[in-house]
Design a protein around this motif. Sequence first.
Motif, short mmCIF file in Angstrom:
data_model
loop_
_atom_site.label_atom_id
_atom_site.label_comp_id
_atom_site.label_asym_id
_atom_site.label_seq_id
_atom_site.Cartn_x
_atom_site.Cartn_y
_atom_site.Cartn_z
N CYS A 264 0.85 -1.19 0.00
CA CYS A 264 0.00 0.00 0.00
C CYS A 264 0.89 1.25 0.00
O CYS A 264 1.85 1.33 0.77
CB CYS A 264 -0.83 -0.05 1.28
SG CYS A 264 -2.18 1.09 1.28
N MET B 78 -4.29 3.49 9.48
CA MET B 78 -4.17 2.13 8.98
C MET B 78 -3.85 2.09 7.49
O MET B 78 -3.21 1.18 6.99
CB MET B 78 -5.47 1.37 9.25
CG MET B 78 -5.24 -0.09 9.55
SD MET B 78 -6.76 -1.00 9.63
CE MET B 78 -7.55 -0.25 11.00
N HIS C 49 0.86 -2.52 10.51
CA HIS C 49 -0.46 -2.64 9.88
C HIS C 49 -1.19 -3.88 10.41
O HIS C 49 -2.36 -3.81 10.78
CB HIS C 49 -0.34 -2.71 8.36
CG HIS C 49 -1.65 -2.99 7.71
ND1 HIS C 49 -1.96 -4.21 7.14
CD2 HIS C 49 -2.78 -2.24 7.59
CE1 HIS C 49 -3.20 -4.18 6.69
NE2 HIS C 49 -3.72 -3.01 6.94
N SER D 156 -11.79 5.34 11.49
CA SER D 156 -13.18 4.87 11.44
C SER D 156 -14.10 6.00 11.01
O SER D 156 -15.03 5.79 10.24
CB SER D 156 -13.63 4.34 12.80
OG SER D 156 -12.67 3.46 13.30
N GLY E 102 -15.18 5.71 7.31
CA GLY E 102 -16.54 5.18 7.38
C GLY E 102 -17.63 6.20 7.14
O GLY E 102 -18.65 5.89 6.53
N THR F 88 -20.02 5.86 3.80
CA THR F 88 -21.34 5.28 4.07
C THR F 88 -22.44 6.28 3.73
O THR F 88 -23.48 5.91 3.17
CB THR F 88 -21.45 4.84 5.54
OG1 THR F 88 -20.32 4.05 5.84
CG2 THR F 88 -22.70 4.02 5.79
N ILE G 10 -17.74 4.45 -5.35
CA ILE G 10 -17.43 5.40 -4.27
C ILE G 10 -15.92 5.58 -4.05
O ILE G 10 -15.42 6.69 -3.94
CB ILE G 10 -18.13 4.95 -2.96
CG1 ILE G 10 -19.63 5.05 -3.16
CG2 ILE G 10 -17.67 5.78 -1.76
CD1 ILE G 10 -20.47 4.47 -2.06
N GLY H 31 -12.25 -3.03 -1.97
CA GLY H 31 -10.86 -3.44 -2.12
C GLY H 31 -10.75 -4.95 -1.99
O GLY H 31 -11.71 -5.69 -2.25
N ALA I 267 -21.33 -0.83 6.80
CA ALA I 267 -21.87 0.13 5.83
C ALA I 267 -23.14 -0.42 5.20
O ALA I 267 -24.13 0.31 5.01
CB ALA I 267 -20.82 0.43 4.76
C1 HEM Z 1 -19.65 2.30 1.39
C2 HEM Z 1 -18.78 2.31 2.34
C3 HEM Z 1 -17.31 2.01 2.21
C4 HEM Z 1 -16.52 1.85 1.08
C5 HEM Z 1 -16.94 1.93 -0.39
C6 HEM Z 1 -15.17 1.56 1.56
C7 HEM Z 1 -14.10 1.29 0.70
C8 HEM Z 1 -12.85 0.91 1.15
C9 HEM Z 1 -11.77 0.45 0.29
C10 HEM Z 1 -11.81 0.35 -1.24
C11 HEM Z 1 -10.71 0.15 1.09
C12 HEM Z 1 -9.35 -0.41 0.65
C13 HEM Z 1 -8.30 0.66 0.50
C14 HEM Z 1 -6.97 0.08 -0.02
O1 HEM Z 1 -6.90 -1.11 -0.33
O2 HEM Z 1 -6.00 0.84 -0.16
C15 HEM Z 1 -11.10 0.45 2.46
C16 HEM Z 1 -10.28 0.31 3.56
C17 HEM Z 1 -10.64 0.71 4.84
N1 HEM Z 1 -11.89 1.08 5.27
FE1 HEM Z 1 -13.56 1.22 4.13
N2 HEM Z 1 -15.17 1.59 2.92
C18 HEM Z 1 -16.44 1.83 3.37
C19 HEM Z 1 -16.87 1.88 4.68
C20 HEM Z 1 -16.04 1.84 5.78
C21 HEM Z 1 -16.48 1.94 7.16
C22 HEM Z 1 -17.94 2.04 7.62
C23 HEM Z 1 -15.34 1.91 7.94
C24 HEM Z 1 -15.17 1.98 9.43
C25 HEM Z 1 -16.11 2.02 10.31
C26 HEM Z 1 -14.20 1.78 7.05
C27 HEM Z 1 -12.89 1.75 7.45
C28 HEM Z 1 -11.83 1.38 6.62
C29 HEM Z 1 -10.46 1.18 7.08
C30 HEM Z 1 -9.95 1.39 8.52
C31 HEM Z 1 -9.71 0.77 5.97
C32 HEM Z 1 -8.20 0.43 5.94
C33 HEM Z 1 -8.03 -1.08 5.99
C34 HEM Z 1 -6.60 -1.54 5.87
O3 HEM Z 1 -5.76 -0.83 5.31
O4 HEM Z 1 -6.31 -2.66 6.34
N3 HEM Z 1 -14.66 1.74 5.75
N4 HEM Z 1 -12.41 0.88 2.47
#
Ligand code: HEM
Length: 421
Positions: A106, A121, A129, A238, A242, A246, A308, A361, A373
């Motif tokens: 990443c 994160m 990580h 978060s 998030g 969302t 998104i 992802g 979400a």
């Molecule tokens: C429609 C809602 C959401 C979409 C489309 C979305 C999309 C994504 C995507 C594409 C990634 C991967 C990023 C990467 O690989 O570089 C990601 C990671 C992440 N998301 Fe979401 N997300 C959503 C909702 C949420 C919610 C509700 C939370 C927390 C309450 C959240 C917390 C995180 C976190 C902490 C990561 C980092 C994970 C890691 O690096 O291990 N996301 N999200």
Amino acid sequence: MMAGELALAALAILLASLLALVLSHFLPLLLNPKAPRGSFGWPLLGETLRFLTPHASNTLGGFLEDHCSRYGRVFKSHLFCTPTVVSCDQDLNHFILQNEERLFQCSYPRPIHGILGKSSMLVVLGEDHKRLRNLALALVTSTKLKPSYLGDIERIALHVVGSWRHQAEGRKEDGGAKQVVAFCEEARKARERISSTVKGIIEERRSPGSCKKGDFLDVLLSTNELSDEEKVSFVLDSLLGGYETTSLLVSMVVYFLGQSAEDLDLVKREHDSIRSNKGKEEFLTSEDYKKMEYTQHVINEALRCGNIVKFVHRKALKDVRYKALQMGGMLFSVHQSVVLLDLAAILVSSQGTSKRFTPFGGGPRLCPGSELAKVEAAFFLHHLVLNYRWRIDGDDIPMAYPYVEFQRGLPIEIEPICPES
Ligand code: HEM
């Protein structure tokens, strides 16, 4: 030295610097002839501005349309001041995401680090990580096991939907294209402000008189595995990861259902049927959630067409060859930047449903908030369709700036549905 000679020397230095700049910009394009084809745009700027040009989120946009038709779905470009391979190929994207920390890592551009903070994160790597992520997953699991999990989500949905009863329309916001630099600076300042608010809440929670609420923050504060800075960053991840995503998902669902009376009718019937087996004030259960099949279909479509999170960033840790795409040749050279786009979402939208799109992802960085979400969107929709009719006011459309926004904040006209009895 004569003035004329001085001017000549200055001109020579200027020309040499310009030549060095042009060479250093275009050299990577020439040095790896086996890398995918592509173009590097202007020195310094590369093709970043064209890549970021706003377009309707369910279209490819001019840059991708042009580059994919000229070079194919994997091409070379110069983005965010770095030579970059852009991949819109599902199989290659899958391969890259699954090989996190082995072949790829990443790697978000510098300004993003400033916004997210160094303990976020999305920014931390390797063992750090893993540690943060394991804790996030443990928190998600323990939160889901709490009896009040679904009830808490529904209470929030009810609160939002209830607050609309006295309003004539949904939120209205300014539109217009974003200036990337100004945006980054604003976002960084906003992060600092939210960060100090979160620190204040944490201090208050730790003060002697404060009683435990048994919520996410209490669980987070009770762990010894994170430093204070990491705990604050965890809350910010978060919130930032998030909240906006969302609320966009919910907006997309409202938007797309507003375009299709047929789908809205099917969703409404599903929720009428779920509610008809329950008391008016009774809370939804996980069994009810499982019955929301058509709703899940709508949410998936909103995720797919809404696009998104349009792209994620990686870099190659080694020289990487990848099967048929570059037989014998090198696709990524070491430290090469990679931007992954999920075009499956857009390209199949007129031809049916793709099961392979990746809105959250994949691999070891798969979004930990994906289920949350979806539940939030489904419960919100439940109370929305049971209580209101709505109409999109005007022709606002979701735009990729590249992060998706409705230009006018998606104003809608709403009308409460009076209960029949
Ligand atoms: C429609 C809602 C959401 C979409 C489309 C979305 C999309 C994504 C995507 C594409 C990634 C991967 C990023 C990467 O690989 O570089 C990601 C990671 C992440 N998301 Fe979401 N997300 C959503 C909702 C949420 C919610 C509700 C939370 C927390 C309450 C959240 C917390 C995180 C976190 C902490 C990561 C980092 C994970 C890691 O690096 O291990 N996301 N999200």
